[in-house]
Enzyme design. Sequence first.
Site, PDB file in Angstrom:
ATOM      1  N   PHE A  60      67.275 -77.969 -77.261  1.00 57.85           N
ATOM      2  CA  PHE A  60      68.014 -78.360 -78.352  1.00 57.85           C
ATOM      3  C   PHE A  60      69.776 -77.256 -78.257  1.00 57.85           C
ATOM      4  CE2 PHE A  60      70.530 -76.268 -82.768  1.00 57.85           C
ATOM      5  CZ  PHE A  60      69.656 -77.001 -83.292  1.00 57.85           C
ATOM      6  N   ALA A  83      61.350 -81.236 -71.577  1.00 56.32           N
ATOM      7  CA  ALA A  83      60.034 -81.814 -71.666  1.00 56.32           C
ATOM      8  C   ALA A  83      59.887 -80.803 -73.774  1.00 56.32           C
ATOM      9  CB  ALA A  83      58.946 -81.018 -71.226  1.00 56.32           C
ATOM     10  N   ILE A  85      57.349 -79.830 -75.901  1.00 59.74           N
ATOM     11  CA  ILE A  85      55.730 -80.663 -76.284  1.00 59.74           C
ATOM     12  C   ILE A  85      54.944 -79.248 -77.626  1.00 59.74           C
ATOM     13  CG2 ILE A  85      53.029 -79.774 -74.901  1.00 59.74           C
ATOM     14  CD1 ILE A  85      54.776 -79.233 -72.407  1.00 59.74           C
ATOM     15  N   THR A  89      53.336 -76.006 -85.506  1.00 56.87           N
ATOM     16  CA  THR A  89      54.391 -76.831 -86.360  1.00 56.87           C
ATOM     17  C   THR A  89      55.170 -77.425 -86.489  1.00 56.87           C
ATOM     18  OG1 THR A  89      55.995 -75.078 -85.472  1.00 56.87           O
ATOM     19  CG2 THR A  89      54.100 -73.721 -86.357  1.00 56.87           C
ATOM     20  N   HIS A  91      58.815 -77.890 -85.708  1.00 54.07           N
ATOM     21  CA  HIS A  91      59.736 -77.371 -84.420  1.00 54.07           C
ATOM     22  C   HIS A  91      59.613 -78.775 -83.467  1.00 54.07           C
ATOM     23  CE1 HIS A  91      61.684 -74.254 -82.802  1.00 54.07           C
ATOM     24  NE2 HIS A  91      61.732 -74.744 -82.088  1.00 54.07           N
ATOM     25  N   PHE A 116      68.289 -90.599 -70.378  1.00 54.36           N
ATOM     26  CA  PHE A 116      67.775 -89.543 -71.713  1.00 54.36           C
ATOM     27  C   PHE A 116      66.485 -89.449 -70.678  1.00 54.36           C
ATOM     28  CE2 PHE A 116      65.324 -89.267 -75.067  1.00 54.36           C
ATOM     29  CZ  PHE A 116      66.231 -87.805 -75.553  1.00 54.36           C
ATOM     30  N   ARG A 130      53.775 -87.486 -66.662  1.00 51.90           N
ATOM     31  CA  ARG A 130      55.511 -87.661 -66.617  1.00 51.90           C
ATOM     32  C   ARG A 130      56.253 -87.085 -65.521  1.00 51.90           C
ATOM     33  NH1 ARG A 130      52.971 -89.326 -70.986  1.00 51.90           N
ATOM     34  NH2 ARG A 130      53.015 -91.128 -71.386  1.00 51.90           N
TER      35      ARG A 130
END
Length: 156
Positions: A60, A83, A85, A89, A91, A116, A130
């Site tokens: 964020f 990352a 995951i 919820t 979120h 990115f 990944r």
Amino acid sequence: MLHIKTIEGHLQAQDLKFTIIASRFNDFIVDRLIGGAVDYLIRHGAERENITLIRIPGAFEMPVVASKVAKSGKADAIICVGAVIRGATPHFDYVCSEATKGIAHVSLETGIPIGFGLLTTDSLEQSIERAGSKAGNKGVDAAAAALETLRVLQQI
Ligand code: INI
């Protein structure tokens, strides 16, 4: 082959300044993405002293940090790695959406290419895949994309 003027980015990273912005959240995954990005840049001629790593709390926070770096003139290209995951919820959706939109906005606003390398996965296993195992390393891919895009932008 098509006999038209074609612009393509070459992949020589010598004398370019890179900033890698990496979140601490899920750091055991993110550390593998950082390693992949640094390894790619070094193997393409970047000097270690021209690569800066910035650690931030979570995905964020990426856009605001990328914005300051992009406007500082201290980076020719930025690579964001992290990352996110999915949990129980919503979120996950908010973090992914704000990080993605924000990073794209910064790149468009400043003209600085941003690789990115933010994993957005449904499970830990998908992230591990990944981050240097069976689905490659998205840190490598993000560094490659940032470098190639920079070399394209320099010719337009
Ligand atoms: N940040 C991540 O980078 N990955 C995650 O998986 C994640 N989850 O799942 O919550 C995450 N959240 C933290 C967020 O990015 C902010 O740092 C936090 O909300 C404080 O602003």
